[in-house]
Design an enzyme around this catalytic site. Structure first.
Site, PDB file in Angstrom:
ATOM      1  N   LYS A 116       0.820  -1.211   0.000  1.00 55.24           N
ATOM      2  CA  LYS A 116       0.000   0.000   0.000  1.00 55.24           C
ATOM      3  C   LYS A 116       0.850   1.255   0.000  1.00 55.24           C
ATOM      4  CE  LYS A 116      -4.043  -2.088   2.062  1.00 55.24           C
ATOM      5  NZ  LYS A 116      -4.639  -2.421   3.353  1.00 55.24           N
ATOM      6  N   LYS A 222      -8.481 -16.189  -8.602  1.00 55.35           N
ATOM      7  CA  LYS A 222      -9.763 -16.133  -7.898  1.00 55.35           C
ATOM      8  C   LYS A 222     -10.456 -14.792  -8.110  1.00 55.35           C
ATOM      9  CE  LYS A 222      -8.344 -14.417  -3.434  1.00 55.35           C
ATOM     10  NZ  LYS A 222      -8.559 -14.498  -2.001  1.00 55.35           N
ATOM     11  N   LYS A 225     -11.842  -8.127  -5.645  1.00 57.79           N
ATOM     12  CA  LYS A 225     -12.196  -6.731  -5.907  1.00 57.79           C
ATOM     13  C   LYS A 225     -11.178  -6.062  -6.819  1.00 57.79           C
ATOM     14  CE  LYS A 225     -13.325  -5.463  -1.632  1.00 57.79           C
ATOM     15  NZ  LYS A 225     -13.708  -4.807  -0.387  1.00 57.79           N
TER      16      LYS A 225
END
Ligand code: TRP
Length: 357
Positions: A116, A222, A225
């Site tokens: 991040k 998978k 988001k």
């Protein structure tokens, strides 16, 4: 006979974006299934969502939306404690206290922080991946590209969510296991620093049973988001059908009993989640004898997914329209969550030496 104490299960979800089929099958549906067997606590981690500085309207809107989706999918506020993190101010206070026992070095080495922080600084491919180089990048960053301190202390906040409720079973995705490991470390450290036995060490909780794989529509990996390959519970039928019809496939089996490519195996995984075993078998046979038509397969998948999501989507809309009900649910949840949180916080304050005059 006193009722045997149920184990405390707790999980949070950051309120960013709608819930997708992966959240539903991987977590939500299991939460619903264990509501009677455990002391269940589910919350909306809106304080965690603040670490990425969302616009204030979105923060609130997303929290409401996710709450409505939780309820629509079957979480029952009479059975589980369902609350909003920011409604429990004890969490914020304990976050300050626990931070006194957390090292900035260990936080900076956390994988999620590195990812991040690099994103916030606009660093894509680090030439040098060492901890030293990373620390230099962060400390040397200009002030208009800062990495906020909330991002650094994200694991402290998550540890507090868990420890303040003394939860022992924490269902999380793989990407959160490192945070759970830090939580255990902080719990041990606090206990041993003060010579107390206050915090139990929480472990990951997978509900037993088979792990459920929910692939995305883009042929590999998978549903997620950030992957942009999601089917959302509240997708409009038109949008949902379109997404499924656009899913990646291959050229089709050329000879009988060919092995499946990943995109096709993924479509079959989706089919297995939502369709009847006979239907799955029928398509497997058609694949094996090369008569399969991917268009038919996708149509079947879309309709069977819609059969699952349509009632949920409709309930979400009803719930969102009922302000009073939503307010009541969060009030009830906050009350229950605060009761235990206040008790733990009082213990922590006392243990650390914050005493009444
Ligand atoms: N960090 C978690 C996530 O992004 C959300 C979360 C916050 C959480 N606090 C928690 C999960 C406590 C489990 C327990 O998925």
């Amino acid at each position: 006979m006193p009722e045997q104490k149920k184990e405390i299960v707790l999980s949070g979800i950051r309120s960013t974006g709608n819930l997708h089929l992966g959240n539903y099958y991987g977590a939500l549906r299991k939460f619903v299934a264990v509501q009677n067997d455990y002391d269940c606590n589910f919350f909306i981690a809106d304080l965690h969502a603040l670490t990425t500085n969302p616009n204030p309207e979105d923060l609130h809107k997303n929290a409401r939306q996710i709450l409505a989706e939780y309820l629509a999918a079957g979480l029952d506020p009479e059975k589980s404690t369902i609350f909003v993190q920011s409604d429990v101010p004890e969490i914020a206070e304990m976050y300050l206290l626990l931070n006194m026992h957390v090292g900035i070095g260990e936080l900076m080495r956390t994988t999620s922080f590195k990812d991040k922080a690099r994103k916030a600084l606009g660093i894509t491919a680090p030439a040098d991946d060492s901890d030293e180089a990373f620390e230099k990048e962060i400390i040397g960053a200009s002030t208009n590209k800062r990495v906020n301190a909330g991002l650094l202390t994200y694991p402290t906040l998550m540890a507090v969510d868990i420890l303040i409720q003394k939860a022992t079973k924490v269902p999380v995705g793989k990407d959160q296991l490192q945070h759970l490991e830090l939580t255990r470390r902080f719990a041990r450290r606090f206990n041993s620093f003060y010579g107390v036995d206050l915090f139990p060490e929480p472990t990951d909780f997978d509900f037993g049973g088979q792990p459920i794989k929910v692939p995305g529509l883009d042929g590999s990996g998978k549903m997620g988001k950030s992957e942009g390959n999601c089917i959302y519970l509240v997708d409009d039928p038109k949008v949902l059908r379109k997404k499924v019809m656009h899913a990646v496939t291959d050229e089709g089996p050329k000879e009988p009993d060919s092995p499946m490519s990943e995109p096709i195996a993924n479509l079959f995984s989706l089919l297995e989640l939502t369709s009847k075993p006979e239907v799955v078998q029928q398509f497997r046979d058609a694949y094996a004898d090369c008569s399969i038509r991917y268009g038919d397969l996708k149509k079947q998948i879309a309709e069977d997914i819609l059969a699952v999501t349509t009632p949920i989507r409709e309930r979400v809309n009803d719930i969102l329209a009922d302000e009073e009900y939503l307010a009541k649910v969060v009030r009830m949840g906050a009350e229950k969550a605060r009761e235990r949180a206040a008790k733990t916080l009082a213990e922590v304050r006392y243990i650390m030496g914050i005493r009444k005059f």
